[in-house]
Design a protein around this motif. Structure first.
Motif, PDB file in Angstrom:
ATOM      1  N   ILE A  25      18.118  39.024  19.826  1.00 32.66           N
ATOM      2  CA  ILE A  25      16.836  38.333  19.758  1.00 32.66           C
ATOM      3  C   ILE A  25      16.094  38.512  21.076  1.00 32.66           C
ATOM      4  O   ILE A  25      16.584  38.137  22.135  1.00 32.66           O
ATOM      5  CB  ILE A  25      17.018  36.842  19.377  1.00 32.66           C
ATOM      6  CG1 ILE A  25      18.104  36.171  20.212  1.00 32.66           C
ATOM      7  CG2 ILE A  25      17.379  36.719  17.923  1.00 32.66           C
ATOM      8  CD1 ILE A  25      18.325  34.709  19.839  1.00 32.66           C
ATOM      9  N   TYR A  42      14.116  41.010   7.289  1.00 31.49           N
ATOM     10  CA  TYR A  42      13.738  40.054   8.324  1.00 31.49           C
ATOM     11  C   TYR A  42      12.654  39.113   7.831  1.00 31.49           C
ATOM     12  O   TYR A  42      11.790  39.492   7.033  1.00 31.49           O
ATOM     13  CB  TYR A  42      13.219  40.789   9.563  1.00 31.49           C
ATOM     14  CG  TYR A  42      14.241  41.672  10.240  1.00 31.49           C
ATOM     15  CD1 TYR A  42      14.333  43.016   9.931  1.00 31.49           C
ATOM     16  CD2 TYR A  42      15.112  41.144  11.180  1.00 31.49           C
ATOM     17  CE1 TYR A  42      15.280  43.824  10.536  1.00 31.49           C
ATOM     18  CE2 TYR A  42      16.058  41.939  11.796  1.00 31.49           C
ATOM     19  CZ  TYR A  42      16.141  43.277  11.470  1.00 31.49           C
ATOM     20  OH  TYR A  42      17.078  44.072  12.079  1.00 31.49           O
ATOM     21  N   THR A  68      18.383  46.346   6.018  1.00 29.39           N
ATOM     22  CA  THR A  68      18.156  45.114   6.760  1.00 29.39           C
ATOM     23  C   THR A  68      16.858  44.453   6.300  1.00 29.39           C
ATOM     24  O   THR A  68      15.928  45.130   5.842  1.00 29.39           O
ATOM     25  CB  THR A  68      18.095  45.365   8.267  1.00 29.39           C
ATOM     26  OG1 THR A  68      17.047  46.305   8.545  1.00 29.39           O
ATOM     27  CG2 THR A  68      19.415  45.918   8.783  1.00 29.39           C
ATOM     28  N   ALA A  80      17.356  36.795   9.077  1.00 26.43           N
ATOM     29  CA  ALA A  80      17.616  38.212   8.870  1.00 26.43           C
ATOM     30  C   ALA A  80      18.848  38.375   7.991  1.00 26.43           C
ATOM     31  O   ALA A  80      19.688  37.488   7.922  1.00 26.43           O
ATOM     32  CB  ALA A  80      17.830  38.922  10.208  1.00 26.43           C
ATOM     33  N   TYR A  86      21.412  28.392  15.106  1.00 22.69           N
ATOM     34  CA  TYR A  86      21.479  29.637  14.356  1.00 22.69           C
ATOM     35  C   TYR A  86      22.846  29.744  13.674  1.00 22.69           C
ATOM     36  O   TYR A  86      23.881  29.562  14.317  1.00 22.69           O
ATOM     37  CB  TYR A  86      21.247  30.831  15.280  1.00 22.69           C
ATOM     38  CG  TYR A  86      19.796  31.001  15.643  1.00 22.69           C
ATOM     39  CD1 TYR A  86      19.163  30.099  16.487  1.00 22.69           C
ATOM     40  CD2 TYR A  86      19.051  32.060  15.124  1.00 22.69           C
ATOM     41  CE1 TYR A  86      17.823  30.240  16.809  1.00 22.69           C
ATOM     42  CE2 TYR A  86      17.707  32.217  15.445  1.00 22.69           C
ATOM     43  CZ  TYR A  86      17.098  31.291  16.282  1.00 22.69           C
ATOM     44  OH  TYR A  86      15.768  31.437  16.604  1.00 22.69           O
ATOM     45  N   CYS A 117      25.371  32.118  11.053  1.00 23.48           N
ATOM     46  CA  CYS A 117      25.622  33.341  10.307  1.00 23.48           C
ATOM     47  C   CYS A 117      26.293  32.969   8.997  1.00 23.48           C
ATOM     48  O   CYS A 117      26.948  31.921   8.890  1.00 23.48           O
ATOM     49  CB  CYS A 117      26.448  34.347  11.106  1.00 23.48           C
ATOM     50  SG  CYS A 117      28.169  33.918  11.361  1.00 23.48           S
ATOM     51  N   TRP A 137      21.613  35.752   8.754  1.00 21.54           N
ATOM     52  CA  TRP A 137      21.406  34.770   9.815  1.00 21.54           C
ATOM     53  C   TRP A 137      20.304  33.819   9.363  1.00 21.54           C
ATOM     54  O   TRP A 137      19.257  34.253   8.859  1.00 21.54           O
ATOM     55  CB  TRP A 137      21.005  35.429  11.126  1.00 21.54           C
ATOM     56  CG  TRP A 137      22.123  36.138  11.832  1.00 21.54           C
ATOM     57  CD1 TRP A 137      22.466  37.446  11.706  1.00 21.54           C
ATOM     58  CD2 TRP A 137      23.030  35.577  12.778  1.00 21.54           C
ATOM     59  NE1 TRP A 137      23.542  37.740  12.514  1.00 21.54           N
ATOM     60  CE2 TRP A 137      23.908  36.596  13.198  1.00 21.54           C
ATOM     61  CE3 TRP A 137      23.188  34.301  13.337  1.00 21.54           C
ATOM     62  CZ2 TRP A 137      24.927  36.397  14.125  1.00 21.54           C
ATOM     63  CZ3 TRP A 137      24.198  34.091  14.264  1.00 21.54           C
ATOM     64  CH2 TRP A 137      25.058  35.131  14.645  1.00 21.54           C
ATOM     65  N   LEU A 182      23.120  39.478  16.194  1.00 19.98           N
ATOM     66  CA  LEU A 182      21.681  39.280  16.080  1.00 19.98           C
ATOM     67  C   LEU A 182      21.113  39.357  17.489  1.00 19.98           C
ATOM     68  O   LEU A 182      21.338  38.456  18.300  1.00 19.98           O
ATOM     69  CB  LEU A 182      21.346  37.941  15.440  1.00 19.98           C
ATOM     70  CG  LEU A 182      19.854  37.705  15.188  1.00 19.98           C
ATOM     71  CD1 LEU A 182      19.359  38.638  14.084  1.00 19.98           C
ATOM     72  CD2 LEU A 182      19.589  36.247  14.802  1.00 19.98           C
ATOM     73  N   PHE A 227      13.661  40.558  16.521  1.00 25.22           N
ATOM     74  CA  PHE A 227      15.073  40.348  16.207  1.00 25.22           C
ATOM     75  C   PHE A 227      15.634  41.602  15.558  1.00 25.22           C
ATOM     76  O   PHE A 227      14.942  42.269  14.778  1.00 25.22           O
ATOM     77  CB  PHE A 227      15.249  39.174  15.246  1.00 25.22           C
ATOM     78  CG  PHE A 227      14.977  37.811  15.828  1.00 25.22           C
ATOM     79  CD1 PHE A 227      14.205  37.641  16.965  1.00 25.22           C
ATOM     80  CD2 PHE A 227      15.494  36.687  15.220  1.00 25.22           C
ATOM     81  CE1 PHE A 227      13.949  36.378  17.497  1.00 25.22           C
ATOM     82  CE2 PHE A 227      15.261  35.415  15.716  1.00 25.22           C
ATOM     83  CZ  PHE A 227      14.482  35.264  16.847  1.00 25.22           C
ATOM     84  N   THR A 228      16.891  41.887  15.840  1.00 25.46           N
ATOM     85  CA  THR A 228      17.580  43.012  15.220  1.00 25.46           C
ATOM     86  C   THR A 228      18.959  42.566  14.768  1.00 25.46           C
ATOM     87  O   THR A 228      19.764  42.100  15.588  1.00 25.46           O
ATOM     88  CB  THR A 228      17.716  44.196  16.187  1.00 25.46           C
ATOM     89  OG1 THR A 228      16.428  44.596  16.650  1.00 25.46           O
ATOM     90  CG2 THR A 228      18.389  45.372  15.492  1.00 25.46           C
ATOM     91  N   ILE A 229      19.224  42.732  13.487  1.00 28.58           N
ATOM     92  CA  ILE A 229      20.526  42.392  12.940  1.00 28.58           C
ATOM     93  C   ILE A 229      21.371  43.655  12.844  1.00 28.58           C
ATOM     94  O   ILE A 229      20.864  44.735  12.542  1.00 28.58           O
ATOM     95  CB  ILE A 229      20.391  41.713  11.554  1.00 28.58           C
ATOM     96  CG1 ILE A 229      21.737  41.167  11.081  1.00 28.58           C
ATOM     97  CG2 ILE A 229      19.771  42.654  10.535  1.00 28.58           C
ATOM     98  CD1 ILE A 229      21.627  40.311   9.810  1.00 28.58           C
TER      99      ILE A 229
END
Length: 122
Positions: free
Chosen positions: A83, A60, A58, A49, A94, A96, A36, A81, A68-70
């Motif tokens: 957020i 970041y 992962t 990320a 944003y 991808c 991302w 993602l 944020f978590t992918i």
């Protein structure tokens, strides 16, 4: 190549959350690492990320760590993602992206979606 379509952007107040999704079609999604990136007005595209093909690894940007978590679901040919704790400085389009290996560099990703706008109001 794989085709990508993002969704989930929108207008949210500072402190809020959004979940961005990336739907993949074409080549087998599980073959690709996913990333991302974001681009704010007047600024260069920046890494946010990335996740490897299996989802085990992962990465970041420092600016988003802890917020944020992918993730990805290869069975559904999709990536996400999450957020949280959004800040006005997170406002950007944003994107991808998919590539042959996990990377923080946009040049290493060969397929890109059209982008989804995230706007955070203060």
């Amino acid at each position: 190549q794989v085709q990508l379509v993002e969704s989930g952007g929108g207008l949210v107040q500072a402190g809020g959350s959004l979940r961005l999704s990336c739907a993949a079609s074409g080549r087998t999604f599980s073959m690709y690492a996913m990333g991302w990136f974001r681009q704010a007005p007047g600024k260069e595209r920046e890494f946010v990320a990335a996740i490897n093909w299996s989802g085990r690894n992962t990465y970041y940007a420092d600016s988003v760590k802890g917020r944020f978590t992918i993730s990805r679901d290869n069975a559904k040919n999709a990536g996400n993602l999450q957020i949280n704790s959004l800040k006005p400085q997170d406002t950007a389009v944003y994107y991808c992206a998919a590539g042959p290996f996990v990377s923080t560099k946009s040049a290493d990703f060969r397929s890109w979606g059209q982008g989804t706008q995230v706007t955070v109001s203060s």
